[in-house]
Design an enzyme around this catalytic site. Structure first.
Site, PDB file in Angstrom:
ATOM      1  N   ASP A   7       0.859  -1.181   0.000  1.00  0.00           N
ATOM      2  CA  ASP A   7       0.000   0.000   0.000  1.00  0.00           C
ATOM      3  C   ASP A   7       0.895   1.230   0.000  1.00  0.00           C
ATOM      4  O   ASP A   7       1.974   1.239   0.591  1.00  0.00           O
ATOM      5  CB  ASP A   7      -0.982   0.007   1.174  1.00  0.00           C
ATOM      6  CG  ASP A   7      -0.322  -0.023   2.530  1.00  0.00           C
ATOM      7  OD1 ASP A   7      -0.140   1.062   3.132  1.00  0.00           O
ATOM      8  OD2 ASP A   7       0.018  -1.118   3.019  1.00  0.00           O
ATOM      9  N   ASP A  93      -9.553   3.745   6.593  1.00  0.00           N
ATOM     10  CA  ASP A  93      -8.384   3.620   7.466  1.00  0.00           C
ATOM     11  C   ASP A  93      -8.707   4.393   8.739  1.00  0.00           C
ATOM     12  O   ASP A  93      -8.771   5.617   8.739  1.00  0.00           O
ATOM     13  CB  ASP A  93      -7.175   4.208   6.742  1.00  0.00           C
ATOM     14  CG  ASP A  93      -5.902   4.250   7.588  1.00  0.00           C
ATOM     15  OD1 ASP A  93      -5.985   4.061   8.818  1.00  0.00           O
ATOM     16  OD2 ASP A  93      -4.834   4.520   7.018  1.00  0.00           O
ATOM     17  N   GLU A  95      -7.489   4.908  12.593  1.00  0.00           N
ATOM     18  CA  GLU A  95      -6.434   4.646  13.570  1.00  0.00           C
ATOM     19  C   GLU A  95      -6.239   5.812  14.530  1.00  0.00           C
ATOM     20  O   GLU A  95      -5.230   5.892  15.215  1.00  0.00           O
ATOM     21  CB  GLU A  95      -5.118   4.327  12.856  1.00  0.00           C
ATOM     22  CG  GLU A  95      -4.729   5.318  11.779  1.00  0.00           C
ATOM     23  CD  GLU A  95      -3.502   4.874  10.988  1.00  0.00           C
ATOM     24  OE1 GLU A  95      -2.395   4.946  11.553  1.00  0.00           O
ATOM     25  OE2 GLU A  95      -3.661   4.460   9.809  1.00  0.00           O
TER      26      GLU A  95
END
Length: 222
Positions: A7, A93, A95
């Site tokens: 990625d 994503d 986090e």
């Protein structure tokens, strides 16, 4: 069987995609957007480069709870556009709590993924790590509908150890980011200068996720 991939974002700079494909990489996730306003400056180049080199590709949005989930999902979709049948599903994503409470962050995740499902017509995948996700586990234990909704989504897990910990409510990972390019058995990737995140995809999941899937039932549905 495990399938290798990477990625990338603007941190990798310019990438020689034919070299990447020639080095055995099969798939790549590309950063598209972050929050409400940020578009990765290398997204268009990387998105086209993946496809041109014959790689399976997916796009991800770095989520920032605390600003409107629908607006972030729309920015993500407007940047990526309609996905093809051989593209991987959109990815959230997540986090960071971004100064939100865990309760608000969880609701934001549910709101964003529901909005992205509708916009893309695909089931949104979740990228996270166990350390961050433990902030949300106690709330999920009290919210079975939310847990079921998330468990139905494929998990892209970041854990740079030999035996990764799969956080609740998932039972297994579909994709595992096992290294940031410098630890846990990482190897240089031809065509990429410097370190790059490295991943394994479960082959069966990879094959199933490159065709459109119906979105999961909304939270609270029977």
């Amino acid at each position: 069987m495990l399938v290798p991939g990477i990625d990338v974002s603007h941190y990798q700079g310019a990438i020689d995609w034919p070299q990447v494909a020639g080095g055995g990489v099969v798939f790549c996730f590309v950063k598209a957007t972050e929050g409400i306003y940020v578009v990765d400056p290398f997204f268009k180049e990387n998105w086209a480069g993946c496809a041109g080199a014959g790689l399976l590709r997916g796009a991800y949005h770095f989520g920032r709870p605390g600003t409107d989930a629908q607006t972030q999902a729309q920015q993500f979709f407007s940047t990526v556009g309609t996905l093809g049948p051989h593209d991987l599903p959109p990815v959230l994503d997540i986090e960071t709590l971004n100064q939100c409470s865990a309760e608000d962050a969880l609701q934001w995740v549910l709101d964003f993924t529901a909005a992205a499902d509708t916009l893309f017509g695909r089931r949104t995948m979740v990228y996270t790590d166990d350390g961050f996700w433990q902030n949300l586990v106690p709330i999920l234990a009290r919210e079975p509908a939310a847990a079921r909704s998330l468990a139905a989504r494929p998990l892209w897990l970041a854990d740079y150890v030999a035996d990764p910990t799969v956080p609740s409510p998932w039972q297994a990972w579909s994709c595992w980011q096992y290294s940031d390019g410098s630890v846990n058995g990482a190897t240089p990737v031809p065509g990429v200068a410097g370190d790059v995140d490295q991943n394994w995809f479960q082959q069966a999941d990879l094959e199933s996720l490159t065709s459109p899937l119906p979105p999961p039932q909304a939270q609270g549905s029977p």
